[in-house]
Design a protein around this motif. Structure first.
Motif, PDB file in Angstrom:
ATOM      1  N   THR A  80       0.845  -1.192   0.000  1.00 24.98           N
ATOM      2  CA  THR A  80       0.000   0.000   0.000  1.00 24.98           C
ATOM      3  C   THR A  80       0.878   1.237   0.000  1.00 24.98           C
ATOM      4  OG1 THR A  80      -0.135   0.066   2.412  1.00 24.98           O
ATOM      5  CG2 THR A  80      -1.868  -1.125   1.261  1.00 24.98           C
TER       6      THR A  80
ATOM      7  N   ALA B  23       0.208   5.811  -0.111  1.00 23.65           N
ATOM      8  CA  ALA B  23      -0.827   6.842  -0.049  1.00 23.65           C
ATOM      9  C   ALA B  23      -0.329   8.148  -0.641  1.00 23.65           C
ATOM     10  CB  ALA B  23      -1.263   7.063   1.390  1.00 23.65           C
TER      11      ALA B  23
ATOM     12  N   THR C 165      -5.482   9.666  -2.013  1.00 24.98           N
ATOM     13  CA  THR C 165      -5.778   8.290  -2.414  1.00 24.98           C
ATOM     14  C   THR C 165      -4.878   7.287  -1.708  1.00 24.98           C
ATOM     15  OG1 THR C 165      -6.322   9.146  -4.608  1.00 24.98           O
ATOM     16  CG2 THR C 165      -5.979   6.789  -4.448  1.00 24.98           C
ATOM     17  N   VAL C 166      -5.434   6.117  -1.405  1.00 24.77           N
ATOM     18  CA  VAL C 166      -4.651   4.968  -0.943  1.00 24.77           C
ATOM     19  C   VAL C 166      -4.627   3.969  -2.096  1.00 24.77           C
ATOM     20  CG1 VAL C 166      -4.509   3.081   0.719  1.00 24.77           C
ATOM     21  CG2 VAL C 166      -5.308   5.325   1.463  1.00 24.77           C
TER      22      VAL C 166
ATOM     23  N   ILE D 247      -3.288   0.212  -3.679  1.00 26.09           N
ATOM     24  CA  ILE D 247      -2.945  -1.148  -3.266  1.00 26.09           C
ATOM     25  C   ILE D 247      -2.581  -1.934  -4.510  1.00 26.09           C
ATOM     26  CG2 ILE D 247      -3.800  -3.239  -2.143  1.00 26.09           C
ATOM     27  CD1 ILE D 247      -5.907  -1.386  -0.813  1.00 26.09           C
TER      28      ILE D 247
ATOM     29  N   GLY E 152      -7.401   1.618  -6.173  1.00 25.30           N
ATOM     30  CA  GLY E 152      -7.333   2.890  -5.460  1.00 25.30           C
ATOM     31  C   GLY E 152      -8.598   3.171  -4.670  1.00 25.30           C
ATOM     32  N   PHE E 153      -8.402   3.717  -3.474  1.00 22.55           N
ATOM     33  CA  PHE E 153      -9.501   4.143  -2.602  1.00 22.55           C
ATOM     34  C   PHE E 153      -9.290   5.605  -2.240  1.00 22.55           C
ATOM     35  CE2 PHE E 153      -9.228  -0.383  -1.687  1.00 22.55           C
ATOM     36  CZ  PHE E 153     -10.546  -0.769  -1.554  1.00 22.55           C
ATOM     37  N   SER E 154     -10.359   6.374  -2.175  1.00 23.93           N
ATOM     38  CA  SER E 154     -10.228   7.702  -1.584  1.00 23.93           C
ATOM     39  C   SER E 154      -9.901   7.502  -0.111  1.00 23.93           C
ATOM     40  CB  SER E 154     -11.534   8.495  -1.737  1.00 23.93           C
ATOM     41  OG  SER E 154     -12.552   7.923  -0.910  1.00 23.93           O
ATOM     42  N   ARG E 155      -9.296   8.484   0.503  1.00 20.63           N
ATOM     43  CA  ARG E 155      -8.965   8.327   1.932  1.00 20.63           C
ATOM     44  C   ARG E 155     -10.211   8.070   2.789  1.00 20.63           C
ATOM     45  NH1 ARG E 155      -3.908   9.724   4.308  1.00 20.63           N
ATOM     46  NH2 ARG E 155      -2.330   9.880   2.707  1.00 20.63           N
TER      47      ARG E 155
ATOM     48  N   TRP F 148     -11.188   4.413   2.264  1.00 19.98           N
ATOM     49  CA  TRP F 148     -10.231   3.528   2.926  1.00 19.98           C
ATOM     50  C   TRP F 148     -10.498   3.498   4.432  1.00 19.98           C
ATOM     51  CZ3 TRP F 148      -7.257  -0.360   1.850  1.00 19.98           C
ATOM     52  CH2 TRP F 148      -6.273  -0.751   2.748  1.00 19.98           C
TER      53      TRP F 148
ATOM     54  N   LEU G 221     -13.493   1.390   5.124  1.00 16.52           N
ATOM     55  CA  LEU G 221     -13.194  -0.037   4.993  1.00 16.52           C
ATOM     56  C   LEU G 221     -12.438  -0.553   6.217  1.00 16.52           C
ATOM     57  CD1 LEU G 221     -13.082  -2.691   3.382  1.00 16.52           C
ATOM     58  CD2 LEU G 221     -10.967  -1.821   2.343  1.00 16.52           C
ATOM     59  N   VAL G 222     -11.427   0.169   6.648  1.00 12.62           N
ATOM     60  CA  VAL G 222     -10.653  -0.246   7.819  1.00 12.62           C
ATOM     61  C   VAL G 222     -11.542  -0.284   9.061  1.00 12.62           C
ATOM     62  CG1 VAL G 222      -8.754   0.423   9.357  1.00 12.62           C
ATOM     63  CG2 VAL G 222      -8.451   0.514   6.866  1.00 12.62           C
TER      64      VAL G 222
END
Length: 56
Positions: free
Chosen positions: A12, A14, A18-19, A21, A33-36, A39, A42-43
């Motif tokens: 990963t 950042a 964006t994060v 993976i 990609g995930f927006s912060r 992400w 999800l976490v």
């Protein structure tokens, strides 16, 4: 305690927004990609539900 299967690792990184993976064994492969905020959601979901990983 079961040892993790390190052959199924992801990397990963950042940026400011964006994060990203990717599969650690395929540097040229696709990135997810995930927006912060996405992400973080999800976490939080995994933390709250204890959602199992693929090796569970």
């Amino acid at each position: 305690m079961r040892q993790p299967d390190i052959s199924n690792c992801v990397e990963t990184t950042a940026t400011a927004t964006t994060v990203l993976i990717r599969d650690s064994k395929d540097a040229a492969g696709l990135r997810l990609g995930f927006s912060r905020p996405a992400w973080a959601a999800l976490v939080a979901y995994v933390d709250e539900t204890g959602a199992p990983g693929p090796d569970s």
